[in-house]
Design a protein around this motif. Structure first.
Motif, PDB file in Angstrom:
ATOM      1  N   SER A   8     -26.832  14.074  -4.370  1.00 52.52           N
ATOM      2  CA  SER A   8     -26.771  15.134  -3.365  1.00 52.52           C
ATOM      3  C   SER A   8     -26.018  16.350  -3.895  1.00 52.52           C
ATOM      4  O   SER A   8     -26.451  17.482  -3.722  1.00 52.52           O
ATOM      5  N   ARG A   9     -24.909  16.126  -4.547  1.00 51.97           N
ATOM      6  CA  ARG A   9     -24.133  17.240  -5.122  1.00 51.97           C
ATOM      7  C   ARG A   9     -24.925  17.948  -6.216  1.00 51.97           C
ATOM      8  O   ARG A   9     -24.849  19.162  -6.356  1.00 51.97           O
ATOM      9  N   ARG A  11     -28.214  18.205  -6.337  1.00 48.51           N
ATOM     10  CA  ARG A  11     -29.230  19.014  -5.655  1.00 48.51           C
ATOM     11  C   ARG A  11     -28.598  20.280  -5.082  1.00 48.51           C
ATOM     12  O   ARG A  11     -29.155  21.374  -5.197  1.00 48.51           O
ATOM     13  N   GLN A  12     -27.445  20.127  -4.456  1.00 45.58           N
ATOM     14  CA  GLN A  12     -26.761  21.283  -3.882  1.00 45.58           C
ATOM     15  C   GLN A  12     -26.391  22.283  -4.962  1.00 45.58           C
ATOM     16  O   GLN A  12     -26.541  23.494  -4.770  1.00 45.58           O
ATOM     17  N   GLN A  13     -25.939  21.808  -6.097  1.00 52.17           N
ATOM     18  CA  GLN A  13     -25.589  22.710  -7.195  1.00 52.17           C
ATOM     19  C   GLN A  13     -26.815  23.437  -7.711  1.00 52.17           C
ATOM     20  O   GLN A  13     -26.762  24.623  -8.018  1.00 52.17           O
ATOM     21  N   ASN A  50     -30.081  20.070   2.313  1.00 53.28           N
ATOM     22  CA  ASN A  50     -28.988  20.447   1.417  1.00 53.28           C
ATOM     23  C   ASN A  50     -28.512  21.868   1.655  1.00 53.28           C
ATOM     24  O   ASN A  50     -27.322  22.156   1.506  1.00 53.28           O
ATOM     25  N   GLN A  53     -26.136  21.552   4.499  1.00 49.74           N
ATOM     26  CA  GLN A  53     -24.858  21.007   4.045  1.00 49.74           C
ATOM     27  C   GLN A  53     -24.036  22.061   3.316  1.00 49.74           C
ATOM     28  O   GLN A  53     -22.820  22.153   3.504  1.00 49.74           O
ATOM     29  N   LEU A  54     -24.694  22.880   2.504  1.00 45.58           N
ATOM     30  CA  LEU A  54     -23.987  23.962   1.816  1.00 45.58           C
ATOM     31  C   LEU A  54     -23.446  24.974   2.813  1.00 45.58           C
ATOM     32  O   LEU A  54     -22.346  25.508   2.632  1.00 45.58           O
TER      33      LEU A  54
END
Length: 132
Positions: A8-9, A11-13, A50, A53-54
């Motif tokens: 998940s992190r 993908r967010q990055q 995502n 979430q960001l």
């Protein structure tokens, strides 16, 4: 020892890197198309999840056009717009008209401030000309 970022992190990055790299706002669909090729492609629902979430982490801001489309940008891009309610065209402002304005601790009522948005809506000169 450094731990590996979760999927998940990662993908967010990737989403943050794409937004920072484009230098402008992008829709979730544009991000999806940009990132759909490659070994770590993600589905459209994953992109939107995502992005949300960001946004909740205070890393991405979102603004909605009169058409309902949502545009995303990294929080460090403090841009505000004039938006035509007829054709949907937007014009970025050169500066933030409320930069430096603060909200008192009492007014925040326990909220942790993450970002702000400011939108102005009207009729652009082209639409004024076409529909007097």
């Amino acid at each position: 020892m450094k731990t590996q970022p979760t999927a998940s992190r990662q993908r967010q990055q990737r989403l943050l890197d794409a937004l920072r790299g484009c230098g402008d706002e992008m829709s979730g669909q544009q991000l999806h198309r940009l990132l759909e090729n490659g070994s770590s492609a993600m589905g459209l629902a994953t992109v939107y999840r995502n992005l949300r979430q960001l946004q909740q982490q205070g890393l991405v801001r979102c603004r909605h056009l009169p058409t309902g489309e949502a545009l995303y940008a990294p929080i460090e891009q403090d841009r505000h717009h004039l938006t035509c309610v007829d054709c949907g065209s937007t014009k970025a402002l050169d500066h933030c008209p409320i930069h430096g304005l603060s909200i008192s601790t009492e007014e925040q009522s326990g909220f942790k401030m993450l970002f702000h948005t400011l939108e102005f809506f009207g009729i652009c000169s082209e639409c004024q000309h076409n529909h007097p």
